[in-house]
Design a protein around this motif. Structure first.
Motif, PDB file in Angstrom:
ATOM      1  N   GLN A 113      -1.762   3.823   4.296  1.00  0.00           N
ATOM      2  CA  GLN A 113      -2.743   3.121   3.480  1.00  0.00           C
ATOM      3  C   GLN A 113      -4.117   3.771   3.620  1.00  0.00           C
ATOM      4  OE1 GLN A 113      -2.590  -1.313   3.233  1.00  0.00           O
ATOM      5  NE2 GLN A 113      -1.243  -1.164   5.010  1.00  0.00           N
ATOM      6  N   ASN A 114      -4.735   4.079   2.466  1.00  0.00           N
ATOM      7  CA  ASN A 114      -6.117   4.527   2.439  1.00  0.00           C
ATOM      8  C   ASN A 114      -6.947   3.333   1.991  1.00  0.00           C
ATOM      9  OD1 ASN A 114      -8.678   5.591   1.509  1.00  0.00           O
ATOM     10  ND2 ASN A 114      -7.753   7.628   1.683  1.00  0.00           N
ATOM     11  N   LEU A 115      -7.628   2.704   2.947  1.00  0.00           N
ATOM     12  CA  LEU A 115      -8.304   1.439   2.681  1.00  0.00           C
ATOM     13  C   LEU A 115      -9.545   1.626   1.823  1.00  0.00           C
ATOM     14  CD1 LEU A 115      -7.975   0.043   6.306  1.00  0.00           C
ATOM     15  CD2 LEU A 115      -6.441  -0.343   4.370  1.00  0.00           C
ATOM     16  N   GLY A 116     -10.194   2.784   1.961  1.00  0.00           N
ATOM     17  CA  GLY A 116     -11.379   3.047   1.155  1.00  0.00           C
ATOM     18  C   GLY A 116     -11.045   3.204  -0.315  1.00  0.00           C
ATOM     19  N   GLU A 117      -9.945   3.907  -0.598  1.00  0.00           N
ATOM     20  CA  GLU A 117      -9.531   4.148  -1.981  1.00  0.00           C
ATOM     21  C   GLU A 117      -8.570   3.089  -2.497  1.00  0.00           C
ATOM     22  OE1 GLU A 117      -7.916   8.076  -2.131  1.00  0.00           O
ATOM     23  OE2 GLU A 117      -9.779   9.036  -1.464  1.00  0.00           O
ATOM     24  N   LYS A 118      -8.142   2.180  -1.592  1.00  0.00           N
ATOM     25  CA  LYS A 118      -7.170   1.132  -1.936  1.00  0.00           C
ATOM     26  C   LYS A 118      -5.887   1.734  -2.520  1.00  0.00           C
ATOM     27  CE  LYS A 118     -10.564  -2.572  -2.563  1.00  0.00           C
ATOM     28  NZ  LYS A 118     -10.236  -3.148  -1.245  1.00  0.00           N
ATOM     29  N   ARG A 119      -5.425   2.798  -1.862  1.00  0.00           N
ATOM     30  CA  ARG A 119      -4.187   3.461  -2.264  1.00  0.00           C
ATOM     31  C   ARG A 119      -3.209   3.442  -1.102  1.00  0.00           C
ATOM     32  NH1 ARG A 119      -3.374   4.277  -7.509  1.00  0.00           N
ATOM     33  NH2 ARG A 119      -1.847   5.883  -6.932  1.00  0.00           N
ATOM     34  N   MET A 120      -1.917   3.507  -1.434  1.00  0.00           N
ATOM     35  CA  MET A 120      -0.896   3.561  -0.396  1.00  0.00           C
ATOM     36  C   MET A 120       0.198   4.548  -0.790  1.00  0.00           C
ATOM     37  SD  MET A 120       1.795   0.464  -0.857  1.00  0.00           S
ATOM     38  CE  MET A 120       2.986   1.560  -0.125  1.00  0.00           C
ATOM     39  N   LYS A 121       0.851   5.093   0.227  1.00  0.00           N
ATOM     40  CA  LYS A 121       2.045   5.895   0.030  1.00  0.00           C
ATOM     41  C   LYS A 121       3.107   5.386   0.988  1.00  0.00           C
ATOM     42  CE  LYS A 121      -0.342  10.198  -1.213  1.00  0.00           C
ATOM     43  NZ  LYS A 121      -0.538  11.632  -0.854  1.00  0.00           N
ATOM     44  N   SER A 122       4.362   5.414   0.554  1.00  0.00           N
ATOM     45  CA  SER A 122       5.448   5.088   1.464  1.00  0.00           C
ATOM     46  C   SER A 122       6.627   6.001   1.173  1.00  0.00           C
ATOM     47  CB  SER A 122       5.858   3.618   1.357  1.00  0.00           C
ATOM     48  OG  SER A 122       6.409   3.332   0.085  1.00  0.00           O
ATOM     49  N   SER A 123       7.377   6.291   2.228  1.00  0.00           N
ATOM     50  CA  SER A 123       8.493   7.218   2.131  1.00  0.00           C
ATOM     51  C   SER A 123       9.725   6.577   2.770  1.00  0.00           C
ATOM     52  CB  SER A 123       8.139   8.527   2.851  1.00  0.00           C
ATOM     53  OG  SER A 123       9.248   9.396   2.909  1.00  0.00           O
ATOM     54  N   PHE A 124      10.855   6.614   2.057  1.00  0.00           N
ATOM     55  CA  PHE A 124      12.102   6.063   2.595  1.00  0.00           C
ATOM     56  C   PHE A 124      13.282   6.624   1.809  1.00  0.00           C
ATOM     57  CE2 PHE A 124      10.318   3.053  -0.473  1.00  0.00           C
ATOM     58  CZ  PHE A 124      11.362   2.834  -1.349  1.00  0.00           C
ATOM     59  N   ASP A 125      14.478   6.427   2.353  1.00  0.00           N
ATOM     60  CA  ASP A 125      15.718   6.802   1.683  1.00  0.00           C
ATOM     61  C   ASP A 125      16.452   5.547   1.245  1.00  0.00           C
ATOM     62  OD1 ASP A 125      15.328   9.549   2.090  1.00  0.00           O
ATOM     63  OD2 ASP A 125      16.252   9.464   4.075  1.00  0.00           O
ATOM     64  N   LEU A 126      16.948   5.548   0.005  1.00  0.00           N
ATOM     65  CA  LEU A 126      17.690   4.397  -0.500  1.00  0.00           C
ATOM     66  C   LEU A 126      18.589   4.853  -1.639  1.00  0.00           C
ATOM     67  CD1 LEU A 126      18.188   1.327  -0.423  1.00  0.00           C
ATOM     68  CD2 LEU A 126      16.330   1.063  -2.065  1.00  0.00           C
ATOM     69  N   GLY A 127      19.826   4.375  -1.620  1.00  0.00           N
ATOM     70  CA  GLY A 127      20.762   4.714  -2.681  1.00  0.00           C
ATOM     71  C   GLY A 127      21.057   6.196  -2.758  1.00  0.00           C
ATOM     72  N   GLY A 128      21.004   6.873  -1.598  1.00  0.00           N
ATOM     73  CA  GLY A 128      21.264   8.307  -1.576  1.00  0.00           C
ATOM     74  C   GLY A 128      20.110   9.146  -2.064  1.00  0.00           C
ATOM     75  N   GLN A 129      18.954   8.530  -2.287  1.00  0.00           N
ATOM     76  CA  GLN A 129      17.792   9.255  -2.777  1.00  0.00           C
ATOM     77  C   GLN A 129      16.646   9.192  -1.765  1.00  0.00           C
ATOM     78  OE1 GLN A 129      16.669   8.780  -6.979  1.00  0.00           O
ATOM     79  NE2 GLN A 129      18.280   7.252  -7.134  1.00  0.00           N
ATOM     80  N   SER A 130      15.861  10.257  -1.728  1.00  0.00           N
ATOM     81  CA  SER A 130      14.626  10.268  -0.953  1.00  0.00           C
ATOM     82  C   SER A 130      13.508   9.791  -1.867  1.00  0.00           C
ATOM     83  CB  SER A 130      14.337  11.681  -0.433  1.00  0.00           C
ATOM     84  OG  SER A 130      13.140  11.699   0.314  1.00  0.00           O
ATOM     85  N   ILE A 131      12.827   8.715  -1.476  1.00  0.00           N
ATOM     86  CA  ILE A 131      11.841   8.060  -2.332  1.00  0.00           C
ATOM     87  C   ILE A 131      10.437   8.245  -1.759  1.00  0.00           C
ATOM     88  CG2 ILE A 131      11.125   5.888  -3.381  1.00  0.00           C
ATOM     89  CD1 ILE A 131      13.884   6.799  -4.304  1.00  0.00           C
ATOM     90  N   LEU A 132       9.492   8.579  -2.634  1.00  0.00           N
ATOM     91  CA  LEU A 132       8.078   8.648  -2.260  1.00  0.00           C
ATOM     92  C   LEU A 132       7.283   7.790  -3.236  1.00  0.00           C
ATOM     93  CD1 LEU A 132       5.750   9.795  -0.555  1.00  0.00           C
ATOM     94  CD2 LEU A 132       5.655  11.732  -2.141  1.00  0.00           C
ATOM     95  N   VAL A 133       6.666   6.727  -2.721  1.00  0.00           N
ATOM     96  CA  VAL A 133       5.852   5.826  -3.535  1.00  0.00           C
ATOM     97  C   VAL A 133       4.383   6.197  -3.361  1.00  0.00           C
ATOM     98  CG1 VAL A 133       5.173   3.423  -3.938  1.00  0.00           C
ATOM     99  CG2 VAL A 133       7.520   3.959  -3.258  1.00  0.00           C
ATOM    100  N   ASP A 134       3.664   6.260  -4.474  1.00  0.00           N
ATOM    101  CA  ASP A 134       2.213   6.490  -4.466  1.00  0.00           C
ATOM    102  C   ASP A 134       1.612   5.506  -5.458  1.00  0.00           C
ATOM    103  OD1 ASP A 134      -0.405   7.346  -4.536  1.00  0.00           O
ATOM    104  OD2 ASP A 134       0.074   9.472  -4.717  1.00  0.00           O
TER     105      ASP A 134
END
Length: 261
Positions: A113-134
């Protein structure tokens, strides 16, 4: 005698503001957490949300092989503007590994989490896929209460929250660490969240240790990920096309909530 009294009052008048002025409010460090997932209760909820009787019985048939709960180790590294929440890898029993591989319980989410920019990223694997949320940080509607408890040596105040429109959460935060963040994707309170419970997802997270040692350079870097970055909605839509036919909508939504929160 009058001189001594005047000097004493003058000293107290000067010293007290100075003491308050230099009170130490840590804005950098590392917090160790334990995340307890109540696995059997979670699987029962999956069964209740199953799309048909066969899916329900398949989920409930797992219960005899599962522990009541499992405790995962987590770590949050924080500064005044950034927080990196990581999974601490350990050895797991066969049944816990099975639940992680099935996506029933999370399998090592990293959240930044970047609190100044109010942005987040998360990384995980699900359903056989590598997921990157921004995406933007998760919005939680908080209501602060007058209930307090001690967590990891800090006085914490309770707040009740609502996230993703309908998921109820309970958090305990401390203003002794004036960073508006917490474990996973949670944020928005006037201090660091050291305790968290999400009844619908059958887990809680509590801090066990706070280390205020300054962070090394790069400690808050989520690292380079090969997956294409997507918003939470884009991830939801993409996985929905693959998994909802198998899981059903209610169970799929529960899975996604567990990975987003």
């Amino acid at each position: 005698m009058r001189f001594i009294l005047v000097v004493t009052l003058f000293t107290l008048g000067i010293y007290s503001p100075l003491k308050a002025q230099y009170t130490y409010f840590p804005q950098q460090g590392t917090i160790s957490y334990e995340k307890t997932i109540f696995i059997k209760n979670l699987v029962k909820r999956y069964g209740a949300y199953a799309k048909d009787e066969n899916s329900k019985q398949m989920m409930l048939s797992l219960l005899d092989r599962l522990p009541e709960n499992h405790v995962f180790k987590k770590k949050a590294s924080f500064s005044d503007k950034e927080v990196l929440f990581e999974h601490v890898k350990e050895d797991y029993t066969e049944s816990v590994r099975m639940m992680m591989q099935m996506g029933v319980i999370e399998s090592g989410i990293i959240t930044y989490q970047n609190l100044g920019e109010k942005r987040m990223k998360s990384s995980f694997d699900l359903g056989g896929q590598s997921i990157l949320v921004d995406d933007q940080v998760v919005d939680v509607k908080w209501k602060i209460t007058n209930e307090y408890r001690s967590i990891a040596g800090y006085n914490c105040r309770r707040a009740n929250g609502l996230v993703m429109d309908s998921i109820y959460v309970v958090a305990f935060y401390t203003d002794e660490i004036p960073v508006s963040a917490g474990p996973s994707s949670f944020n928005g309170l006037p201090g660091m969240i050291l305790g968290l419970a999400v009844p619908e997802l059958h887990y809680n997270i509590f801090a066990t240790k706070v280390d205020l040692t300054p962070l090394s350079p790069g400690a808050l870097d989520i690292g380079k990920k090969k997956a294409k970055a997507m918003t939470r909605k884009e991830v939801y839509d993409q996985l929905n096309a693959v998994l909802v036919g198998f899981l059903g909508e209610k169970m799929f939504n529960l899975v996604m909530a567990g990975y987003y929160l």
